[in-house]
Design a protein around this motif. Structure first.
Motif, PDB file in Angstrom:
ATOM      1  N   LYS A  33      49.144 -16.272  -5.967  1.00  0.00           N
ATOM      2  CA  LYS A  33      49.135 -16.024  -7.459  1.00  0.00           C
ATOM      3  C   LYS A  33      48.939 -17.064  -8.484  1.00  0.00           C
ATOM      4  O   LYS A  33      49.649 -18.111  -8.096  1.00  0.00           O
ATOM      5  N   GLN A  40      46.895 -14.633  -0.533  1.00  0.00           N
ATOM      6  CA  GLN A  40      47.018 -13.780  -1.788  1.00  0.00           C
ATOM      7  C   GLN A  40      47.882 -14.570  -2.739  1.00  0.00           C
ATOM      8  O   GLN A  40      48.789 -13.912  -3.419  1.00  0.00           O
ATOM      9  N   LYS A  69      51.701 -14.520  -1.201  1.00  0.00           N
ATOM     10  CA  LYS A  69      51.815 -14.382  -2.663  1.00  0.00           C
ATOM     11  C   LYS A  69      52.660 -15.494  -3.474  1.00  0.00           C
ATOM     12  O   LYS A  69      53.190 -15.407  -4.535  1.00  0.00           O
TER      13      LYS A  69
END
Length: 275
Positions: free
Chosen positions: A185, A183, A136
């Motif tokens: 961002k 993942q 992330k």
């Protein structure tokens, strides 16, 4: 006596006619056409474009072209300035961006010459390798369509994401990502502001001209494009002006062996010739 005077008058008149045939002269005795160099106004990004133009300025001066380099605070205004005939050419953009903005705005522009490539790269103040990027991780990318696509393709080539097939016109956004193992961002930022976001994100994909302006070492990128990138920065003119003599002289100067050496010496691989 009258005959001698008549002959003298004829001689003076003949000399005046011959002088007229030779064209007007300036007060220095130099023909006016030779004493007034043509001014060529070129709008440019500050780094490296204006630096390259200023490098070739003396050579053009010798050829009768007075090169005036105009740098605007907002580079987006360089295309409107060209369309409005405030400048004769601009030098700040690559071909995909030119195509995208011309389609949107209806500009009647053409590429006069391809000059250099600035390999775009992923930079970070928090990590020194791809392996260090956490789950992330927040990645900043340019928010204009052509450069955003370019950034995402670079991330894909380095195994961080996968884009869907069939993307056209050099356009993509994070919504077109179909595989994102870490993942990641994404935040979309104005390209000129990306260097300022570096302390607040895990990484940012930044154009080299902004990296150079921010005094960041281009070689500090976690990874960069290869030198064969299709994103060549180009000299752009209004359609029909590409055959102008002063534009042709500028093309030749920008694509010279001297400029190749200048790019090599000054930018150390951060800016590479596209000719």
């Amino acid at each position: 006596m009258k005959k001698v005077l008549s002959l003298a008058i004829v001689a003076l008149v003949s000399m005046g006619i011959l002088a007229g045939c030779g064209g007007k002269t300036s007060s220095s005795g130099i023909p006016a056409s030779a004493s007034a160099p043509k001014t060529l106004k070129v709008g440019a990004a500050n780094v490296p474009h204006a630096e390259i133009l200023n490098f070739v300025k003396p050579k053009l001066q010798q050829q009768g072209v007075n090169l005036e380099v105009i740098v605007l605070d907002d580079e987006v205004q360089l295309n409107p300035a060209l369309a409005d005939k405030q400048i004769d050419a601009n030098y700040f953009q690559h071909v995909p961006y030119l195509n995208a903005v011309s389609k949107e705005k209806g500009y009647a522009f053409t590429v006069a010459s391809k000059i250099h490539v600035e390999p775009i790269g992923l930079y970070s103040k928090k990590h020194t390798s791809i392996a260090q990027l956490p789950e992330k991780a927040v990645i900043a990318v340019p928010n204009n369509p052509s450069n955003e696509y370019r950034a995402l393709v670079l991330l894909q080539k380095n195994g961080l994401i996968k884009l869907k097939e069939g993307l056209a016109d050099y356009q993509a956004t994070p919504r077109d990502i179909i595989d994102n193992p870490k993942q990641l961002k994404f935040v979309e930022v104005d390209a000129a502001q990306l260097t300022r976001t570096l302390p607040d994100v895990d990484g940012a994909v930044i154009n080299t001209n902004f990296v150079l302006e921010a005094k960041i070492d281009p070689n500090s990128a976690l990874f960069r494009e290869d030198a064969d990138s299709p994103y060549a920065n180009v000299l752009v003119v209004r359609k029909g002006d590409e055959t102008r003599d002063d534009i042709q002289k500028l093309n030749a100067a920008l694509q010279s062996s001297e400029v190749k050496q200048f790019l090599k010496d000054k930018y150390k691989g951060a800016v590479v010739p596209a000719f």
